[in-house]
Scaffold this active site. Structure first.
Site, PDB file in Angstrom:
ATOM      1  N   TYR A 290      -3.599  10.656   0.492  1.00 22.93           N
ATOM      2  CA  TYR A 290      -4.511  10.661  -0.652  1.00 22.93           C
ATOM      3  C   TYR A 290      -4.685  12.079  -1.195  1.00 22.93           C
ATOM      4  O   TYR A 290      -4.705  12.290  -2.423  1.00 22.93           O
ATOM      5  CB  TYR A 290      -5.871  10.076  -0.252  1.00 22.93           C
ATOM      6  CG  TYR A 290      -5.799   8.604   0.046  1.00 22.93           C
ATOM      7  CD1 TYR A 290      -5.936   7.664  -0.972  1.00 22.93           C
ATOM      8  CD2 TYR A 290      -5.576   8.151   1.341  1.00 22.93           C
ATOM      9  CE1 TYR A 290      -5.854   6.304  -0.706  1.00 22.93           C
ATOM     10  CE2 TYR A 290      -5.491   6.799   1.615  1.00 22.93           C
ATOM     11  CZ  TYR A 290      -5.617   5.881   0.598  1.00 22.93           C
ATOM     12  OH  TYR A 290      -5.525   4.538   0.863  1.00 22.93           O
TER      13      TYR A 290
ATOM     14  N   HIS B  51      -4.492  -7.838  -0.101  1.00 22.27           N
ATOM     15  CA  HIS B  51      -3.851  -6.548   0.125  1.00 22.27           C
ATOM     16  C   HIS B  51      -3.150  -6.460   1.478  1.00 22.27           C
ATOM     17  O   HIS B  51      -2.147  -5.776   1.617  1.00 22.27           O
ATOM     18  CB  HIS B  51      -4.922  -5.458   0.018  1.00 22.27           C
ATOM     19  CG  HIS B  51      -4.398  -4.068   0.062  1.00 22.27           C
ATOM     20  ND1 HIS B  51      -3.641  -3.520  -0.946  1.00 22.27           N
ATOM     21  CD2 HIS B  51      -4.516  -3.095   1.015  1.00 22.27           C
ATOM     22  CE1 HIS B  51      -3.331  -2.272  -0.639  1.00 22.27           C
ATOM     23  NE2 HIS B  51      -3.844  -1.988   0.553  1.00 22.27           N
TER      24      HIS B  51
ATOM     25  N   ASP C   3       0.847  -1.194   0.000  1.00 19.14           N
ATOM     26  CA  ASP C   3       0.000   0.000   0.000  1.00 19.14           C
ATOM     27  C   ASP C   3       0.888   1.252   0.000  1.00 19.14           C
ATOM     28  O   ASP C   3       1.816   1.339  -0.799  1.00 19.14           O
ATOM     29  CB  ASP C   3      -0.970  -0.053   1.192  1.00 19.14           C
ATOM     30  CG  ASP C   3      -2.114   0.944   1.080  1.00 19.14           C
ATOM     31  OD1 ASP C   3      -3.121   0.637   0.434  1.00 19.14           O
ATOM     32  OD2 ASP C   3      -1.984   2.048   1.637  1.00 19.14           O
TER      33      ASP C   3
END
Length: 374
Positions: free
Chosen positions: A296, A351, A170
């Protein structure tokens, strides 16, 4: 003089846990659309059961003790108080390994992974700046570029390692890739379980594997990136809701574990209920969910962290877990990573590989770095 780390021990006030239980008891649930559960977001029946378990059965003190079994430190760097685990290796001349989590993860992901690694590695596992134990209200915000610079300084100037290995999934994979680009001289190599490959579904190709991936990417961008848009454009608005409602926080994070893990539609097939709640609880108690959105926002308002036309030239290894959110083919990855030494197709996992398949991930990390570290 570089800043000096100071020992840290996590001690949660009992009043904070009582407040959490009281809030959970007052949860007001919405209804659910007349569709299959999970289609439009977290299943109502699942969340009701999760909240009940969290309020009545879950024992945070067990997981607090699991965190405290590792040597932990905080160090004042670049305007923040950075938290990190520093677990010494047991073997001869252990290789320093920077181990990095992502969102919505935390250092709790590494509870079973670190013991597999410390035979060969001294593990440094920071809480990412703005995440859980590396958060204080009002502190500066860090994108992946600043995190890479910070961690390079932590490993070399603060901890004194001339060169080090780096591993991540990630955001941790983005930071490792940025380290390989911007601080190559300090890196032994990088190992990833997510690739920081540009996400452009419109590029032209005649390669069938690349065509299949671009179709997958197009579908993912359409159906799976709502969280990215709100976290990347209006993170503060979302932060109010998730900082005030533990049930809302649980719904937001649990949905990602459902979608991104190799669970066959049942989160607990891949990640235990207690591990899921421990991670959510750490976000709740630290009040860090809003600040954890910042990478983000930075990503959506900046160029790609590996500049256009530039490459990552340090040795790279990759573990491709079958339920990872995106799995670019090697031919595309090679345009960014010029020295791919190891590319492994894993049998199971998604993930959250460090939580889902810690032994398998550790074996890949060890196998990749063994010839590089000597």
């Amino acid at each position: 003089m570089p800043p000096k780390p100071r020992p840290f021990h996590l001690e949660t006030p009992e009043a904070d846990l009582a407040d959490l239980r009281e809030r959970l008891a007052r949860t007001r649930f919405p209804d659910e659309p007349p569709l299959e559960p999970w289609v439009t977001g977290t299943s109502l029946s699942y969340l009701r059961a999760l909240i009940s378990y969290w309020q009545t059965t879950f024992d945070w003190r067990v997981h607090e003790a699991r965190i405290n079994r590792w040597p932990q430190y905080k160090v004042a760097m670049r305007g923040i108080d950075l938290h990190f685990i520093h677990a010494p290796g047991r073997g001869k001349n252990p290789t320093p390994l920077l181990l990095m989590h992502g969102w919505p993860g935390s250092i709790l992901e590494f509870g079973e992974l670190i013991p597999h690694l410390t035979e060969r590695f001294t593990v440094v596992a920071p809480s990412l700046p703005g995440f859980t134990l590396s958060f204080t209200p009002g502190q500066p915000r860090f994108g992946t570029e600043e995190m890479a610079d910070l961690f390079a300084e932590l490993m070399t100037e603060v901890l004194g390692y001339e060169r080090f290995a780096a591993q991540g999934g990630d955001w941790g994979a983005f930071i490792a890739s940025r380290l390989g680009y911007a601080h190559a001289e300090k890196l032994i190599g990088i190992h990833l379980n997510l690739l920081a490959v540009r996400r452009d579904p419109k590029q032209e190709t005649t390669n069938e594997n690349e065509k299949a991936y671009l179709a997958q990417l197009s579908q993912w961008l359409k159906e799976e990136t709502g969280y990215q848009w709100i976290q990347g454009t209006r993170p503060q608005t979302l932060a109010y809701a998730l900082s005030d409602s533990p049930a809302g926080l649980a719904a937001w994070i649990a949905e990602k574990f459902h979608r991104w893990s190799d669970c066959g539609g049942v989160i607990e097939n891949a990640v235990s209920r207690d591990d899921l709640l421990a991670n959510i609880t750490l976000y709740w108690l630290s009040g860090a969910i809003g600040s954890s959105f910042w990478p983000y926002y930075a990503r959506m308002h900046r160029p790609w962290p590996i500049p256009e036309g530039r490459t990552v030239d340090v040795p790279m290894g990759y573990a491709e877990f079958p339920k990872e959110i995106l799995r670019p083919p090697r031919s595309l990855a090679a345009r960014t990573y010029t020295d791919i030494r190891q590319w492994s197709a894993m049998q199971r996992g998604g993930h959250f590989a460090a939580l889902e398949q810690p032994a398998a991930l550790a074996a890949e990390i060890e196998r990749f770095f063994r010839p590089l570290a000597g």
